[in-house]
Design a protein around this motif. Structure first.
Motif, PDB file in Angstrom:
ATOM      1  N   MET A 135       0.847   3.560  -5.670  1.00 51.10           N
ATOM      2  CA  MET A 135      -0.352   3.350  -6.728  1.00 51.10           C
ATOM      3  C   MET A 135      -0.022   4.011  -8.019  1.00 51.10           C
ATOM      4  SD  MET A 135      -3.867   3.490  -4.229  1.00 51.10           S
ATOM      5  CE  MET A 135      -3.593   5.216  -3.305  1.00 51.10           C
ATOM      6  N   ASN A 136       0.543   5.210  -8.032  1.00 45.68           N
ATOM      7  CA  ASN A 136       0.802   5.976  -9.293  1.00 45.68           C
ATOM      8  C   ASN A 136       1.950   5.107 -10.043  1.00 45.68           C
ATOM      9  OD1 ASN A 136      -0.883   8.299  -9.365  1.00 45.68           O
ATOM     10  ND2 ASN A 136       0.573   9.343  -7.923  1.00 45.68           N
ATOM     11  N   VAL A 137       2.979   4.662  -9.499  1.00 41.10           N
ATOM     12  CA  VAL A 137       3.706   3.951 -10.209  1.00 41.10           C
ATOM     13  C   VAL A 137       3.292   2.671 -10.881  1.00 41.10           C
ATOM     14  CG1 VAL A 137       6.154   2.818  -9.833  1.00 41.10           C
ATOM     15  CG2 VAL A 137       5.761   4.953  -8.751  1.00 41.10           C
ATOM     16  N   THR A 138       2.596   2.019 -10.155  1.00 38.88           N
ATOM     17  CA  THR A 138       1.962   0.790 -10.779  1.00 38.88           C
ATOM     18  C   THR A 138       0.804   0.979 -11.443  1.00 38.88           C
ATOM     19  OG1 THR A 138       0.919   0.531  -8.616  1.00 38.88           O
ATOM     20  CG2 THR A 138       3.158  -0.401  -8.576  1.00 38.88           C
ATOM     21  N   HIS A 139       0.296   1.991 -11.651  1.00 38.37           N
ATOM     22  CA  HIS A 139      -0.925   2.239 -12.250  1.00 38.37           C
ATOM     23  C   HIS A 139      -2.180   1.776 -11.876  1.00 38.37           C
ATOM     24  CE1 HIS A 139       1.424   4.319 -15.583  1.00 38.37           C
ATOM     25  NE2 HIS A 139       2.211   3.338 -15.517  1.00 38.37           N
ATOM     26  N   THR A 140      -2.202   1.855 -10.467  1.00 34.45           N
ATOM     27  CA  THR A 140      -3.346   1.041  -9.678  1.00 34.45           C
ATOM     28  C   THR A 140      -3.998   2.164  -8.898  1.00 34.45           C
ATOM     29  OG1 THR A 140      -2.109   0.487  -7.959  1.00 34.45           O
ATOM     30  CG2 THR A 140      -2.470  -1.390  -9.758  1.00 34.45           C
ATOM     31  N   THR A 141      -3.945   3.385  -9.133  1.00 36.47           N
ATOM     32  CA  THR A 141      -4.478   4.552  -8.215  1.00 36.47           C
ATOM     33  C   THR A 141      -6.073   4.216  -8.096  1.00 36.47           C
ATOM     34  OG1 THR A 141      -3.039   6.024  -8.835  1.00 36.47           O
ATOM     35  CG2 THR A 141      -4.782   6.947  -7.926  1.00 36.47           C
ATOM     36  N   HIS A 142      -6.383   3.960  -6.783  1.00 39.72           N
ATOM     37  CA  HIS A 142      -7.751   3.899  -6.233  1.00 39.72           C
ATOM     38  C   HIS A 142      -7.846   4.891  -5.092  1.00 39.72           C
ATOM     39  CE1 HIS A 142     -11.545   2.065  -5.767  1.00 39.72           C
ATOM     40  NE2 HIS A 142     -11.230   1.642  -4.541  1.00 39.72           N
ATOM     41  N   PRO A 143      -8.562   6.310  -5.111  1.00 36.90           N
ATOM     42  CA  PRO A 143      -8.365   6.900  -3.975  1.00 36.90           C
ATOM     43  C   PRO A 143      -8.611   6.411  -2.811  1.00 36.90           C
ATOM     44  CG  PRO A 143      -9.246   8.108  -5.845  1.00 36.90           C
ATOM     45  CD  PRO A 143      -9.220   6.622  -6.033  1.00 36.90           C
ATOM     46  N   PRO A 144      -9.768   5.497  -2.432  1.00 38.04           N
ATOM     47  CA  PRO A 144      -9.645   4.920  -0.992  1.00 38.04           C
ATOM     48  C   PRO A 144      -8.534   4.355  -0.740  1.00 38.04           C
ATOM     49  CG  PRO A 144     -11.772   4.637  -2.481  1.00 38.04           C
ATOM     50  CD  PRO A 144     -10.633   5.201  -3.240  1.00 38.04           C
ATOM     51  N   GLY A 145      -7.578   3.814  -1.310  1.00 33.59           N
ATOM     52  CA  GLY A 145      -6.332   3.305  -0.750  1.00 33.59           C
ATOM     53  C   GLY A 145      -5.590   4.138   0.097  1.00 33.59           C
ATOM     54  N   GLY A 146      -5.741   5.335  -0.161  1.00 32.15           N
ATOM     55  CA  GLY A 146      -4.848   6.261   0.909  1.00 32.15           C
ATOM     56  C   GLY A 146      -5.831   6.088   2.105  1.00 32.15           C
ATOM     57  N   ALA A 147      -6.857   6.020   2.259  1.00 38.06           N
ATOM     58  CA  ALA A 147      -7.685   5.520   3.661  1.00 38.06           C
ATOM     59  C   ALA A 147      -7.107   4.255   4.093  1.00 38.06           C
ATOM     60  CB  ALA A 147      -9.151   5.735   3.387  1.00 38.06           C
ATOM     61  N   THR A 148      -7.205   3.421   3.295  1.00 38.44           N
ATOM     62  CA  THR A 148      -6.620   2.011   3.644  1.00 38.44           C
ATOM     63  C   THR A 148      -5.428   1.887   4.323  1.00 38.44           C
ATOM     64  OG1 THR A 148      -7.854   0.640   1.798  1.00 38.44           O
ATOM     65  CG2 THR A 148      -6.138  -0.398   2.758  1.00 38.44           C
ATOM     66  N   ALA A 149      -4.311   2.788   3.825  1.00 42.84           N
ATOM     67  CA  ALA A 149      -3.175   3.022   4.455  1.00 42.84           C
ATOM     68  C   ALA A 149      -3.321   3.720   5.661  1.00 42.84           C
ATOM     69  CB  ALA A 149      -2.152   3.749   3.424  1.00 42.84           C
ATOM     70  N   LEU A 150      -4.046   4.692   5.918  1.00 40.83           N
ATOM     71  CA  LEU A 150      -4.161   5.450   7.001  1.00 40.83           C
ATOM     72  C   LEU A 150      -4.695   4.540   8.267  1.00 40.83           C
ATOM     73  CD1 LEU A 150      -4.138   8.284   8.738  1.00 40.83           C
ATOM     74  CD2 LEU A 150      -6.381   8.598   7.441  1.00 40.83           C
ATOM     75  N   ILE A 151      -5.937   4.003   7.730  1.00 40.19           N
ATOM     76  CA  ILE A 151      -6.301   3.035   8.761  1.00 40.19           C
ATOM     77  C   ILE A 151      -5.620   1.989   9.276  1.00 40.19           C
ATOM     78  CG2 ILE A 151      -8.333   1.330   8.910  1.00 40.19           C
ATOM     79  CD1 ILE A 151      -9.722   3.044   6.906  1.00 40.19           C
ATOM     80  N   GLY A 152      -4.598   1.354   8.464  1.00 43.46           N
ATOM     81  CA  GLY A 152      -3.584   0.528   8.772  1.00 43.46           C
ATOM     82  C   GLY A 152      -2.956   0.888   9.843  1.00 43.46           C
ATOM     83  N   VAL A 153      -2.100   2.042   9.464  1.00 44.75           N
ATOM     84  CA  VAL A 153      -1.233   2.755  10.331  1.00 44.75           C
ATOM     85  C   VAL A 153      -2.002   2.896  11.818  1.00 44.75           C
ATOM     86  CG1 VAL A 153       0.361   4.492  10.824  1.00 44.75           C
ATOM     87  CG2 VAL A 153       0.347   3.346   8.785  1.00 44.75           C
ATOM     88  N   GLN A 154      -3.187   3.539  11.599  1.00 43.74           N
ATOM     89  CA  GLN A 154      -3.792   3.976  12.946  1.00 43.74           C
ATOM     90  C   GLN A 154      -4.111   2.748  13.844  1.00 43.74           C
ATOM     91  OE1 GLN A 154      -7.304   5.995  11.309  1.00 43.74           O
ATOM     92  NE2 GLN A 154      -6.767   7.591  12.646  1.00 43.74           N
ATOM     93  N   GLY A 155      -4.446   1.561  13.143  1.00 46.17           N
ATOM     94  CA  GLY A 155      -4.818   0.510  13.947  1.00 46.17           C
ATOM     95  C   GLY A 155      -3.396  -0.471  14.323  1.00 46.17           C
ATOM     96  N   ALA A 156      -2.189   0.095  13.810  1.00 42.32           N
ATOM     97  CA  ALA A 156      -1.030  -0.776  14.020  1.00 42.32           C
ATOM     98  C   ALA A 156      -1.217  -1.992  13.673  1.00 42.32           C
ATOM     99  CB  ALA A 156      -0.587  -0.747  15.527  1.00 42.32           C
ATOM    100  N   ALA A 157      -1.514  -1.992  12.346  1.00 41.67           N
ATOM    101  CA  ALA A 157      -1.875  -3.550  11.517  1.00 41.67           C
ATOM    102  C   ALA A 157      -0.800  -4.373  11.538  1.00 41.67           C
ATOM    103  CB  ALA A 157      -2.552  -3.180  10.203  1.00 41.67           C
ATOM    104  N   GLY A 158      -1.023  -5.556  11.349  1.00 42.93           N
ATOM    105  CA  GLY A 158      -0.136  -6.709  11.036  1.00 42.93           C
ATOM    106  C   GLY A 158      -0.216  -7.175   9.743  1.00 42.93           C
ATOM    107  N   TRP A 159       0.846  -8.354   9.608  1.00 43.94           N
ATOM    108  CA  TRP A 159       0.592  -8.878   7.989  1.00 43.94           C
ATOM    109  C   TRP A 159      -0.749  -9.273   7.837  1.00 43.94           C
ATOM    110  CZ3 TRP A 159       4.284  -7.462   4.754  1.00 43.94           C
ATOM    111  CH2 TRP A 159       5.424  -7.173   5.417  1.00 43.94           C
ATOM    112  N   SER A 160      -1.712  -9.661   8.644  1.00 38.81           N
ATOM    113  CA  SER A 160      -2.828 -10.199   8.152  1.00 38.81           C
ATOM    114  C   SER A 160      -3.900  -9.046   7.774  1.00 38.81           C
ATOM    115  CB  SER A 160      -3.683 -10.924   9.354  1.00 38.81           C
ATOM    116  OG  SER A 160      -3.935 -10.037  10.542  1.00 38.81           O
ATOM    117  N   TYR A 161      -3.518  -7.968   7.935  1.00 40.15           N
ATOM    118  CA  TYR A 161      -4.409  -6.815   7.642  1.00 40.15           C
ATOM    119  C   TYR A 161      -4.547  -6.880   5.897  1.00 40.15           C
ATOM    120  CZ  TYR A 161      -5.754  -1.735   6.784  1.00 40.15           C
ATOM    121  OH  TYR A 161      -6.535  -0.679   6.384  1.00 40.15           O
TER     122      TYR A 161
END
Length: 184
Positions: free
Chosen positions: A125-151
């Protein structure tokens, strides 16, 4: 060997100065509270989450993830912030979701993968200038739920677009707000 010693000394100096660098005023003056702004944040935030819930009910796909609650706080409580502009809202969530699914595909779901997902989401997010703090939670939730491509599309993109639609309407129907400040 000398380079390692210099780094050791530099790190030690920083650690010694740490308590001094953490000093800050206990209290600072704040601008007066705007009851109208707070009330409209409440109404808008409620409508944003209700809209996601309604689309979930309508189509039967769960769209509501915890990070959208945090996005609602930012979007409706601080609509002028650079972290809440459309590029950051959509890009931050999408990049974080992509990080999560790649890590799950490569390494599965574990505490280390969860930590890496949050760290890499912040990095990208920093490198692409798209920092949105809830994105960290989106990543965490995705890994916790073992998300697939549809996520990426359901729930992340769909939910973020719903929040964007709600903030565009609720922030532009009253004269004391305007959103967005910029698109890209």
């Amino acid at each position: 060997m000398q380079i390692l010693w210099r780094r050791h000394v530099a790190i030690r100096r920083r650690l010694i100065r740490l308590p001094r660098r953490c000093r800050a005023p206990l209290w600072v003056s704040r601008p007066p509270l705007s009851a109208r702004f707070a009330f409209w944040s409440f109404v808008s935030g409620t409508l944003g989450i209700l809209a996601i819930a309604a689309v979930t009910e309508l189509f039967g796909h769960p769209l509501l993830i915890g990070s959208f609650g945090a996005s609602a706080v930012l979007l409706f409580g601080t609509p002028d912030s650079p972290l809440t502009q459309p590029r950051n809202l959509i890009g931050g969530h999408l990049i974080s979701a992509a990080v999560a699914i790649v890590l799950v595909a490569l390494f599965g779901s574990s505490p280390l993968t969860m930590a890496l997902a949050v760290g890499l989401a912040i990095f990208f997010m920093n490198v692409t200038h798209t920092t949105h703090p809830p994105g960290g939670a989106t990543a965490l939730i995705g890994v916790q739920g073992a998300a697939g491509w549809s996520y990426i599309f359901v729930p992340v993109l769909t939910g973020a677009l719903i929040l964007l639609a709600v903030v565009l309407v609720t922030s532009n129907v009253v004269y004391h707000r305007r959103y967005p400040r910029y698109w890209l």
